[in-house]
Design a protein around this motif. Structure first.
Motif, PDB file in Angstrom:
ATOM      1  N   UNK A  51      47.936  37.185  94.374  1.00  0.00           N
ATOM      2  CA  UNK A  51      47.529  36.090  95.263  1.00  0.00           C
ATOM      3  C   UNK A  51      48.742  35.264  95.707  1.00  0.00           C
ATOM      4  N   UNK A  52      49.841  35.948  95.998  1.00  0.00           N
ATOM      5  CA  UNK A  52      51.062  35.295  96.467  1.00  0.00           C
ATOM      6  C   UNK A  52      51.284  35.649  97.933  1.00  0.00           C
ATOM      7  N   UNK A  53      51.579  34.652  98.744  1.00  0.00           N
ATOM      8  CA  UNK A  53      51.742  34.866 100.181  1.00  0.00           C
ATOM      9  C   UNK A  53      52.999  34.175 100.686  1.00  0.00           C
ATOM     10  N   UNK A  54      53.714  34.860 101.548  1.00  0.00           N
ATOM     11  CA  UNK A  54      54.782  34.234 102.321  1.00  0.00           C
ATOM     12  C   UNK A  54      54.125  33.688 103.582  1.00  0.00           C
ATOM     13  N   UNK A  55      54.108  32.368 103.702  1.00  0.00           N
ATOM     14  CA  UNK A  55      53.373  31.744 104.806  1.00  0.00           C
ATOM     15  C   UNK A  55      54.277  31.233 105.925  1.00  0.00           C
ATOM     16  N   UNK A  56      55.579  31.290 105.725  1.00  0.00           N
ATOM     17  CA  UNK A  56      56.503  30.865 106.769  1.00  0.00           C
ATOM     18  C   UNK A  56      57.896  31.409 106.513  1.00  0.00           C
ATOM     19  N   UNK A  57      58.591  31.769 107.592  1.00  0.00           N
ATOM     20  CA  UNK A  57      59.977  32.221 107.499  1.00  0.00           C
ATOM     21  C   UNK A  57      60.792  31.511 108.569  1.00  0.00           C
ATOM     22  N   UNK A  58      62.060  31.284 108.278  1.00  0.00           N
ATOM     23  CA  UNK A  58      62.956  30.672 109.247  1.00  0.00           C
ATOM     24  C   UNK A  58      64.358  31.220 109.104  1.00  0.00           C
TER      25      UNK A  58
ATOM     26  N   UNK B 299      51.965  39.312 102.369  1.00  0.00           N
ATOM     27  CA  UNK B 299      51.533  39.163 100.986  1.00  0.00           C
ATOM     28  C   UNK B 299      52.580  39.835 100.103  1.00  0.00           C
ATOM     29  N   UNK B 300      52.926  39.189  99.000  1.00  0.00           N
ATOM     30  CA  UNK B 300      53.869  39.765  98.048  1.00  0.00           C
ATOM     31  C   UNK B 300      53.069  40.469  96.956  1.00  0.00           C
ATOM     32  N   UNK B 301      53.230  41.793  96.881  1.00  0.00           N
ATOM     33  CA  UNK B 301      52.400  42.594  95.986  1.00  0.00           C
ATOM     34  C   UNK B 301      53.078  42.915  94.658  1.00  0.00           C
ATOM     35  N   UNK B 302      54.397  42.978  94.661  1.00  0.00           N
ATOM     36  CA  UNK B 302      55.105  43.331  93.431  1.00  0.00           C
ATOM     37  C   UNK B 302      56.587  43.473  93.683  1.00  0.00           C
ATOM     38  N   UNK B 303      57.345  43.697  92.609  1.00  0.00           N
ATOM     39  CA  UNK B 303      58.803  43.793  92.741  1.00  0.00           C
ATOM     40  C   UNK B 303      59.395  44.571  91.580  1.00  0.00           C
ATOM     41  N   UNK B 304      60.649  44.938  91.736  1.00  0.00           N
ATOM     42  CA  UNK B 304      61.394  45.633  90.693  1.00  0.00           C
ATOM     43  C   UNK B 304      62.837  45.169  90.767  1.00  0.00           C
ATOM     44  N   UNK B 305      63.479  45.084  89.622  1.00  0.00           N
ATOM     45  CA  UNK B 305      64.871  44.656  89.539  1.00  0.00           C
ATOM     46  C   UNK B 305      65.549  45.445  88.436  1.00  0.00           C
ATOM     47  N   UNK B 306      66.743  45.941  88.710  1.00  0.00           N
ATOM     48  CA  UNK B 306      67.497  46.644  87.679  1.00  0.00           C
ATOM     49  C   UNK B 306      68.984  46.608  88.006  1.00  0.00           C
ATOM     50  N   UNK B 307      69.794  46.923  86.996  1.00  0.00           N
ATOM     51  CA  UNK B 307      71.250  46.948  87.148  1.00  0.00           C
ATOM     52  C   UNK B 307      71.752  48.326  86.760  1.00  0.00           C
TER      53      UNK B 307
ATOM     54  N   UNK C 232      75.045  32.569 108.049  1.00  0.00           N
ATOM     55  CA  UNK C 232      73.602  32.479 108.309  1.00  0.00           C
ATOM     56  C   UNK C 232      72.928  31.622 107.244  1.00  0.00           C
ATOM     57  N   UNK C 233      71.849  30.981 107.623  1.00  0.00           N
ATOM     58  CA  UNK C 233      70.926  30.367 106.673  1.00  0.00           C
ATOM     59  C   UNK C 233      69.539  30.918 106.950  1.00  0.00           C
ATOM     60  N   UNK C 234      68.798  31.201 105.902  1.00  0.00           N
ATOM     61  CA  UNK C 234      67.431  31.681 106.076  1.00  0.00           C
ATOM     62  C   UNK C 234      66.546  31.058 105.007  1.00  0.00           C
ATOM     63  N   UNK C 235      65.254  30.995 105.294  1.00  0.00           N
ATOM     64  CA  UNK C 235      64.326  30.340 104.376  1.00  0.00           C
ATOM     65  C   UNK C 235      62.944  30.957 104.504  1.00  0.00           C
ATOM     66  N   UNK C 236      62.170  30.808 103.446  1.00  0.00           N
ATOM     67  CA  UNK C 236      60.765  31.193 103.484  1.00  0.00           C
ATOM     68  C   UNK C 236      59.980  30.280 102.567  1.00  0.00           C
ATOM     69  N   UNK C 237      58.683  30.266 102.767  1.00  0.00           N
ATOM     70  CA  UNK C 237      57.770  29.503 101.907  1.00  0.00           C
ATOM     71  C   UNK C 237      56.826  30.481 101.232  1.00  0.00           C
ATOM     72  N   UNK C 238      56.769  30.411  99.897  1.00  0.00           N
ATOM     73  CA  UNK C 238      55.869  31.249  99.110  1.00  0.00           C
ATOM     74  C   UNK C 238      54.772  30.383  98.516  1.00  0.00           C
ATOM     75  N   UNK C 239      53.522  30.805  98.695  1.00  0.00           N
ATOM     76  CA  UNK C 239      52.366  30.045  98.211  1.00  0.00           C
ATOM     77  C   UNK C 239      51.579  30.859  97.196  1.00  0.00           C
ATOM     78  N   UNK C 240      51.081  30.172  96.147  1.00  0.00           N
ATOM     79  CA  UNK C 240      50.175  30.846  95.211  1.00  0.00           C
ATOM     80  C   UNK C 240      48.710  30.657  95.595  1.00  0.00           C
ATOM     81  N   UNK C 241      48.491  30.014  96.748  1.00  0.00           N
ATOM     82  CA  UNK C 241      47.149  29.861  97.324  1.00  0.00           C
ATOM     83  C   UNK C 241      46.182  29.103  96.424  1.00  0.00           C
ATOM     84  N   UNK C 242      46.722  28.323  95.493  1.00  0.00           N
ATOM     85  CA  UNK C 242      45.903  27.415  94.704  1.00  0.00           C
ATOM     86  C   UNK C 242      45.877  26.063  95.418  1.00  0.00           C
TER      87      UNK C 242
END
Length: 469
Positions: A19-26, A241-249, A221-231
């Motif tokens: 239930x995570x959403x990116x609701x704005x980008x700049x 919508x952000x569904x998942x992620x992975x990170x490794x080195x 450059x500068x960039x931005x976004x807003x992430x909401x948990x919709x609560x």
């Protein structure tokens, strides 16, 4: 019969409905553009001819970048002193002109998210071109007028992967708020001012005869976004919508990619192994990410089933991932477009690519004319680290654009990087590699920009005109 430990682990590692959403980008690029000739101008003004400098100027012609965004022109005072600017002088410009860019990018994201700065609960920021205390995020929040308690996190030491690392951090903060039944509206900000590091890098080329190609790639450059948990109160509809992620080195690669502090700013470090290393880790990361998302539609199983927002660290990164994942330039059309028109702005670039990908003219270049609902975001940084995420695009979203007037920076106050050992492949081998890369890049530019078919051809012809004897 109880499930096996492996099965239990697989289930526990799966993403559910976050239930995570990116609701704005700049995205805010500065007003000036540096074409390849600008580097030649600076070199002719301040440095003598040498084999290493000639090599850099040759490479500069074959990056595939038409222009790099910068806070000043080739005549910027800090780029034309009798010495390279100090880290203190660079910091002053960053906190003045750079913060102005970041504030504008943040306002764009907030406008699209239909939020006031006072609605923000968390701020996650990143940069690799400044280390001031308090950090630049403090001044961004101050200029935005945030007077409410805000949880702030400033990430450093993660370079070009910073944009997605910040999104991942924001997501974990938002999920923590969801667990507590609290709303989260997280502002993510990435800011990089790389253009004024040019004199420091050219000093190393001149004095140590090092091959430092960061001066041919990096931009501001500068960039931005807003992430909401919709609560809480209903806000703007999601862009993604952000569904998942992975990170490794990748183990034992910290010497291959970096950004080392120096009295004259920061110096990029890049070994010849980076493109191959980056390409080798994308497939296993992608496969592991897919395994955590069992509810994807059945026609989204292979890399080519998705659109891709890849950080355009350089031509070899783009072409290497294409080969490794068996995808086309059209899958990464926003990455190529950003690379061609703005260059590599380190951590800020990936959010810019995500913003660019949802534009109508990018839709027209989708593979087979079909825009994908699901998008893979991917970026590489020092470590070598890989950040990857899965996004679902809201095809019905109508972009809300904040109209700004005037330059956000005063007009005249103005991966890939460099090998730090000054050695490596000889010129003949390097030019041959550049030719091969240029031919591939030329084909990709034609595919992504069919309205200018001569662009790729001219690049290939230029590379083929380089004499090796």
């Amino acid at each position: 019969m109880s499930p096996s430990r492996d099965t239990q682990n697989a289930i526990s590692n799966q993403f559910g409905d976050l239930n995570l959403s990116i609701t704005g980008l700049g995205t805010e690029y500065p007003p000036h553009q540096l074409d390849p000739a600008c580097l030649n101008t600076l070199v002719s003004r301040h440095y003598p001819n040498s084999p290493a400098m000639d090599k850099i100027l040759m490479i500069n012609q074959y990056t595939g970048i038409d222009s790099r965004s910068a806070i000043g022109t080739v005549d910027h005072p800090l780029a034309n002193m009798d010495r390279a600017p100090t880290i203190a002088e660079l910091c002053n410009v960053f906190l003045k002109d750079g913060v102005a860019l970041a504030v504008t990018a943040a306002r764009k994201a907030l406008h699209e998210a239909q939020l006031s700065p006072l609605d923000i609960t968390h701020v996650v920021s990143t940069t690799c071109t400044n280390s001031a205390n308090p950090g630049f995020d403090h001044y961004v929040c101050k200029q935005l007028g945030m007077t409410q308690p805000v949880e702030k996190v400033l990430l450093h030491g993660i370079g070009c992967s910073g944009g997605l690392a910040s999104l991942r951090t924001a997501a974990n903060l938002a999920l923590g708020s969801s667990f507590r039944g609290r709303k989260a509206r997280v502002l993510v900000v990435a800011l990089e001012i790389s253009s004024l590091l040019v004199r420091s890098e050219l000093d190393s080329v001149n004095e140590l005869q090092q091959t430092r190609i960061g001066v041919t790639l990096f931009s501001d450059c500068a960039s931005a976004l807003v992430l909401s948990n919709n609560v809480g109160a209903k806000g703007a509809e999601p862009v993604y919508e952000l569904l998942g992620w992975d990170h490794r080195i990748i183990p034992d690669t910290e010497e291959d990619l970096g950004f080392d502090v120096d009295p004259l700013g920061w110096k990029v470090v890049l070994s010849p192994r980076v493109p191959k290393l980056a390409g080798s880790v994308v497939a296993p990361t992608f496969n592991d990410l897919l395994s955590t998302l069992p509810n994807l539609p059945p026609d989204y199983q292979n890399a080519a089933d998705f659109d891709w927002a890849l950080h355009p660290g350089g031509a070899t990164i783009l072409s290497g991932v294409e080969k490794a994942m068996n995808i086309s330039a059209e899958h990464m059309r926003a990455s190529y477009d950003t690379y061609i028109n703005h260059g590599n702005s380190s951590s800020a670039t990936i959010i810019s690519v995500m913003d660019r990908l949802r534009q109508k003219d990018m839709d027209e270049l989708a593979p087979g004319g079909k825009v994908k609902d699901f998008i893979v975001g991917c970026a590489f940084g020092p470590g070598i680290a890989i950040e990857m995420c899965m996004l679902k695009r809201n095809m019905n979203h109508a972009k809300r654009t904040l109209v700004t007037t005037g330059d956000v920076t005063p007009p005249e106050t103005e991966s890939e990087g460099s090998r730090s050992d000054g050695e490596g492949e000889d010129l003949e081998t390097e030019v041959k590699d550049l030719k091969a890369q240029g031919e591939e890049l030329g084909e990709k530019l034609n595919a992504v920009h069919p309205e200018i078919p001569e662009q790729g051809d001219s690049l290939s012809e230029a590379l083929n005109g380089v004499e090796l004897d």
